[in-house]
Scaffold this motif. Structure first.
Motif, PDB file in Angstrom:
ATOM      1  N   ASP A 156       0.841  -1.209   0.000  1.00  0.00           N
ATOM      2  CA  ASP A 156       0.000   0.000   0.000  1.00  0.00           C
ATOM      3  C   ASP A 156       0.870   1.250   0.000  1.00  0.00           C
ATOM      4  O   ASP A 156       0.553   2.235  -0.648  1.00  0.00           O
ATOM      5  CB  ASP A 156      -0.885   0.018   1.254  1.00  0.00           C
ATOM      6  N   VAL A 157       1.957   1.168   0.783  1.00  0.00           N
ATOM      7  CA  VAL A 157       2.839   2.330   0.948  1.00  0.00           C
ATOM      8  C   VAL A 157       4.291   1.897   0.778  1.00  0.00           C
ATOM      9  O   VAL A 157       4.710   0.887   1.353  1.00  0.00           O
ATOM     10  CB  VAL A 157       2.661   2.952   2.357  1.00  0.00           C
ATOM     11  N   TYR A 158       5.035   2.668  -0.007  1.00  0.00           N
ATOM     12  CA  TYR A 158       6.478   2.456  -0.128  1.00  0.00           C
ATOM     13  C   TYR A 158       7.237   3.662   0.383  1.00  0.00           C
ATOM     14  O   TYR A 158       6.922   4.798   0.002  1.00  0.00           O
ATOM     15  CB  TYR A 158       6.887   2.257  -1.597  1.00  0.00           C
ATOM     16  N   VAL A 159       8.227   3.403   1.229  1.00  0.00           N
ATOM     17  CA  VAL A 159       9.230   4.418   1.550  1.00  0.00           C
ATOM     18  C   VAL A 159      10.487   3.899   0.875  1.00  0.00           C
ATOM     19  O   VAL A 159      11.099   2.929   1.332  1.00  0.00           O
ATOM     20  CB  VAL A 159       9.413   4.564   3.071  1.00  0.00           C
ATOM     21  N   PHE A 160      10.843   4.521  -0.243  1.00  0.00           N
ATOM     22  CA  PHE A 160      11.759   3.896  -1.196  1.00  0.00           C
ATOM     23  C   PHE A 160      12.957   4.797  -1.451  1.00  0.00           C
ATOM     24  O   PHE A 160      12.803   5.989  -1.723  1.00  0.00           O
ATOM     25  CB  PHE A 160      11.003   3.677  -2.515  1.00  0.00           C
ATOM     26  N   GLU A 161      14.136   4.230  -1.401  1.00  0.00           N
ATOM     27  CA  GLU A 161      15.335   5.042  -1.636  1.00  0.00           C
ATOM     28  C   GLU A 161      15.384   5.599  -3.051  1.00  0.00           C
ATOM     29  O   GLU A 161      15.148   4.896  -4.032  1.00  0.00           O
ATOM     30  CB  GLU A 161      16.592   4.192  -1.403  1.00  0.00           C
ATOM     31  N   SER A 162      15.683   6.905  -3.123  1.00  0.00           N
ATOM     32  CA  SER A 162      15.952   7.556  -4.403  1.00  0.00           C
ATOM     33  C   SER A 162      17.132   8.464  -4.127  1.00  0.00           C
ATOM     34  O   SER A 162      17.011   9.659  -4.018  1.00  0.00           O
ATOM     35  CB  SER A 162      14.698   8.330  -4.829  1.00  0.00           C
ATOM     36  N   ASN A 163      18.317   7.851  -3.981  1.00  0.00           N
ATOM     37  CA  ASN A 163      19.450   8.516  -3.337  1.00  0.00           C
ATOM     38  C   ASN A 163      20.074   9.648  -4.134  1.00  0.00           C
ATOM     39  O   ASN A 163      20.310  10.723  -3.605  1.00  0.00           O
ATOM     40  CB  ASN A 163      20.511   7.459  -2.995  1.00  0.00           C
ATOM     41  N   HIS A 164      20.346   9.383  -5.414  1.00  0.00           N
ATOM     42  CA  HIS A 164      21.125  10.388  -6.149  1.00  0.00           C
ATOM     43  C   HIS A 164      20.733  10.457  -7.614  1.00  0.00           C
ATOM     44  O   HIS A 164      20.139   9.540  -8.164  1.00  0.00           O
ATOM     45  CB  HIS A 164      22.623  10.062  -6.050  1.00  0.00           C
ATOM     46  N   ASP A 165      21.092  11.585  -8.198  1.00  0.00           N
ATOM     47  CA  ASP A 165      21.057  11.734  -9.637  1.00  0.00           C
ATOM     48  C   ASP A 165      22.465  11.357 -10.117  1.00  0.00           C
ATOM     49  O   ASP A 165      23.451  11.934  -9.643  1.00  0.00           O
ATOM     50  CB  ASP A 165      20.719  13.186  -9.984  1.00  0.00           C
ATOM     51  N   VAL A 166      22.544  10.403 -11.022  1.00  0.00           N
ATOM     52  CA  VAL A 166      23.853   9.871 -11.406  1.00  0.00           C
ATOM     53  C   VAL A 166      24.749  10.980 -11.963  1.00  0.00           C
ATOM     54  O   VAL A 166      25.937  11.063 -11.636  1.00  0.00           O
ATOM     55  CB  VAL A 166      23.697   8.716 -12.423  1.00  0.00           C
ATOM     56  N   GLN A 167      24.162  11.878 -12.764  1.00  0.00           N
ATOM     57  CA  GLN A 167      24.918  12.975 -13.358  1.00  0.00           C
ATOM     58  C   GLN A 167      25.485  13.910 -12.276  1.00  0.00           C
ATOM     59  O   GLN A 167      26.650  14.277 -12.302  1.00  0.00           O
ATOM     60  CB  GLN A 167      23.994  13.743 -14.313  1.00  0.00           C
ATOM     61  N   MET A 168      24.639  14.284 -11.326  1.00  0.00           N
ATOM     62  CA  MET A 168      25.081  15.164 -10.234  1.00  0.00           C
ATOM     63  C   MET A 168      26.188  14.517  -9.426  1.00  0.00           C
ATOM     64  O   MET A 168      27.150  15.163  -9.034  1.00  0.00           O
ATOM     65  CB  MET A 168      23.905  15.494  -9.291  1.00  0.00           C
ATOM     66  N   LEU A 169      26.042  13.219  -9.202  1.00  0.00           N
ATOM     67  CA  LEU A 169      27.053  12.499  -8.420  1.00  0.00           C
ATOM     68  C   LEU A 169      28.377  12.477  -9.176  1.00  0.00           C
ATOM     69  O   LEU A 169      29.429  12.788  -8.624  1.00  0.00           O
ATOM     70  CB  LEU A 169      26.568  11.075  -8.122  1.00  0.00           C
ATOM     71  N   ARG A 170      28.317  12.155 -10.469  1.00  0.00           N
ATOM     72  CA  ARG A 170      29.542  12.061 -11.265  1.00  0.00           C
ATOM     73  C   ARG A 170      30.260  13.399 -11.353  1.00  0.00           C
ATOM     74  O   ARG A 170      31.481  13.472 -11.294  1.00  0.00           O
ATOM     75  CB  ARG A 170      29.215  11.568 -12.682  1.00  0.00           C
ATOM     76  N   MET A 171      29.493  14.498 -11.504  1.00  0.00           N
ATOM     77  CA  MET A 171      30.087  15.827 -11.671  1.00  0.00           C
ATOM     78  C   MET A 171      30.453  16.463 -10.328  1.00  0.00           C
ATOM     79  O   MET A 171      31.157  17.459 -10.296  1.00  0.00           O
ATOM     80  CB  MET A 171      29.102  16.775 -12.374  1.00  0.00           C
ATOM     81  N   GLY A 172      29.944  15.901  -9.244  1.00  0.00           N
ATOM     82  CA  GLY A 172      30.025  16.560  -7.939  1.00  0.00           C
ATOM     83  C   GLY A 172      31.394  16.517  -7.297  1.00  0.00           C
ATOM     84  O   GLY A 172      32.365  16.046  -7.879  1.00  0.00           O
ATOM     85  N   ARG A 173      31.437  16.996  -6.042  1.00  0.00           N
ATOM     86  CA  ARG A 173      32.719  17.237  -5.373  1.00  0.00           C
ATOM     87  C   ARG A 173      33.254  16.023  -4.617  1.00  0.00           C
ATOM     88  O   ARG A 173      34.323  16.089  -4.031  1.00  0.00           O
ATOM     89  CB  ARG A 173      32.558  18.408  -4.413  1.00  0.00           C
ATOM     90  N   TYR A 174      32.506  14.901  -4.595  1.00  0.00           N
ATOM     91  CA  TYR A 174      32.970  13.741  -3.827  1.00  0.00           C
ATOM     92  C   TYR A 174      34.228  13.155  -4.458  1.00  0.00           C
ATOM     93  O   TYR A 174      34.361  13.137  -5.680  1.00  0.00           O
ATOM     94  CB  TYR A 174      31.889  12.642  -3.796  1.00  0.00           C
TER      95      TYR A 174
END
Ligand SMILES: [Zn+2]
Ligand SMILES: [Zn+2]
Length: 264
Positions: free
Chosen positions: A161-179
């Motif tokens: 009935d209800v999902y609390v579902f991971e949607s952690n990152h945008d792949v593009q933002m992660l790849r371009m980001g500062r990590y």
């Protein structure tokens, strides 16, 4: 009889889910300080001392920061599997033996009319697992902190009935980001976190006739944004014939603000 829930807070900085039935109340994870947890409970007008159980998913600090403090202050029973207990022992401090319970992976514990079911995920922790709450024919699923959603997991969580579902990152933002690269590689790996796209694809396989609400959870504060996650997930679901707003709705979660207490 009904199950009610509030996602007290969700994000890479801390996670906690509150679930209650008419007779029991539960917390999954306590990824904040004791004070912050108390404030979250105040915001939903509920009493921490009444909790029947705290269920732990895994030993990462964004899930266990407040476990020790709350368990000791309110004498609450804490449930985790043996490997997680061993891994978090030093991190949560001493919890009296009579408050420590083993919850094996892929098993069910009953609290009155509520069945709590655990299932394993793919994540770089000792033995990470998440939970499904069942009451009568209602089902609420919490799944975050997994590198991918396997067919086995999909079988267990399908048509909730209800999902609390991971949607952690945008792949593009992660790849371009500062990590640093090793962190990026970890997040993108099979034992990291699920991206917006991957979340949508997995959701399209599990959403069923019964599904009414989907909450996007555990968003990275650095590599994602609420609007972006919602848009990416809606678009991918739509491309698979699942239109948000037709049979089910899509909701945000917040790293600091609880969602309204809602019946499943
Ligand atoms: Zn986490
Ligand atoms: Zn984690």
């Amino acid at each position: 009889m009904s199950l009610r829930y509030s996602i007290l807070a969700s994000g890479s900085t801390g996670n906690a889910l509150y679930v209650e039935s008419d007779e029991h109340s539960f917390l999954v994870d306590a990824g904040f300080s004791g004070k912050q947890m108390e404030s979250l409970f105040q915001q939903i007008d509920r009493d921490i001392s009444k909790l029947s159980a705290i269920f732990v998913t895994h030993e990462h600090s964004d899930h266990i920061k407040g476990i020790g403090v709350l368990a000791r202050k309110y004498r609450l029973p804490v449930y985790a599997n043996e490997k997680t207990w061993r891994a978090m022992e030093k991190l949560v401090g001493v919890i009296p033996a009579e408050q420590k319970f083993i919850f094996n992976m892929e098993s069910v514990k009953s609290f009155g009319c509520v069945d709590v079911e655990s299932f394993g995920v793919s994540h770089d922790a000792a033995e990470p697992m998440f939970y499904t709450f069942h009451q009568s024919n209602k089902k609420l699923v919490l799944i975050t902190d997994t590198g991918y959603v396997s067919d086995r997991m999909k079988g267990i969580i399908s048509n909730a009935d209800v999902y609390v579902f991971e949607s952690n990152h945008d792949v593009q933002m992660l790849r371009m980001g500062r990590y640093p690269w090793n962190i990026k590689r970890r997040i993108l790996s099979d034992v990291g976190h699920v991206s917006n796209e991957d979340a949508a694809i997995a959701l399209s396989d599990v959403i069923g006739d019964q599904t009414k609400r989907v909450y996007l959870a555990h968003l990275s504060q650095d590599n994602n944004m609420k609007d972006l996650a919602r848009m990416a997930v809606s678009q991918t679901l739509a491309s698979r014939g699942l239109i948000v707003g037709e049979r089910f709705s899509l909701y945000d979660t917040d790293p600091k603000i609880p969602t309204t207490l809602t019946a499943v």
